[in-house]
Scaffold this active site. Structure first.
Site, PDB file in Angstrom:
ATOM      1  N   ARG A  14      -4.585  12.313  -6.226  1.00 39.52           N
ATOM      2  CA  ARG A  14      -5.101  11.394  -7.244  1.00 39.52           C
ATOM      3  C   ARG A  14      -3.956  11.086  -8.184  1.00 39.52           C
ATOM      4  NH1 ARG A  14      -9.241   8.401  -6.722  1.00 39.52           N
ATOM      5  NH2 ARG A  14     -10.646  10.097  -6.213  1.00 39.52           N
ATOM      6  N   ARG A  15      -3.621   9.817  -8.331  1.00 41.55           N
ATOM      7  CA  ARG A  15      -2.468   9.418  -9.157  1.00 41.55           C
ATOM      8  C   ARG A  15      -2.579   9.882 -10.608  1.00 41.55           C
ATOM      9  NH1 ARG A  15       1.138   5.956  -6.895  1.00 41.55           N
ATOM     10  NH2 ARG A  15       0.467   4.893  -5.010  1.00 41.55           N
TER      11      ARG A  15
ATOM     12  N   GLU B 194       6.825   0.273   2.388  1.00 40.74           N
ATOM     13  CA  GLU B 194       7.552  -0.957   2.111  1.00 40.74           C
ATOM     14  C   GLU B 194       6.555  -1.984   1.587  1.00 40.74           C
ATOM     15  OE1 GLU B 194       9.420  -2.115   5.754  1.00 40.74           O
ATOM     16  OE2 GLU B 194      10.277  -0.132   6.038  1.00 40.74           O
TER      17      GLU B 194
ATOM     18  N   GLU C  45      -8.686   7.889   2.708  1.00 39.27           N
ATOM     19  CA  GLU C  45      -7.634   8.687   3.324  1.00 39.27           C
ATOM     20  C   GLU C  45      -8.198   9.902   4.049  1.00 39.27           C
ATOM     21  OE1 GLU C  45      -4.910   9.510   0.132  1.00 39.27           O
ATOM     22  OE2 GLU C  45      -4.239   7.428   0.022  1.00 39.27           O
TER      23      GLU C  45
END
Length: 120
Positions: free
Chosen positions: A24-25, A54, A97
């Site tokens: 979790r950011r 990218e 995810e």
């Protein structure tokens, strides 16, 4: 998101990454970065989304990285799973995810840091 989004080529996909790190950011980035450094010092190939993608199709690239990983480290920090509860449509990224890792038959390795399972 449906099961088909995750399953198009798992059987034939080469697992060329050792580890994908999910976090979790808001509160897991430092631990995720620390794990990445320590694993790379031991010659593991590691994908961490802040450095591994990218420009372009972020969603597909991220899910493809999970599919090509042997192991999926899930950094479980305080509140990390709260948004997954009741997320039937898998709009939450950690939920997406985890589902992809399960469908891709990754080894799932939880790493806990002040984590409490959400009450149901």
């Amino acid at each position: 998101m449906s099961r088909e989004d995750f399953s198009y080529s798992e059987e034939s996909l080469e697992k060329n990454l050792d580890v994908f790190i999910s976090y979790r950011r808001s509160n897991g980035s430092q631990l995720a970065s620390l794990l990445k450094v320590h694993l790379e010092l031991r010659d593991y190939t590691v994908f961490l989304d802040v450095v591994g993608l990218e420009a372009g199709k972020f969603d597909n690239n991220l899910l493809q990285s999970i599919r090509s990983s042997k192991n999926f480290i899930l950094v479980c920090t305080a509140g990390a799973m709260d948004r997954c509860e009741g997320d039937i449509d898998q709009k939450d990224w950690i939920h997406k995810e985890i589902a992809c890792a399960l469908n891709s038959q990754c080894n799932i390795i939880p790493v806990f840091d002040n984590f409490v399972m959400p009450e149901s």
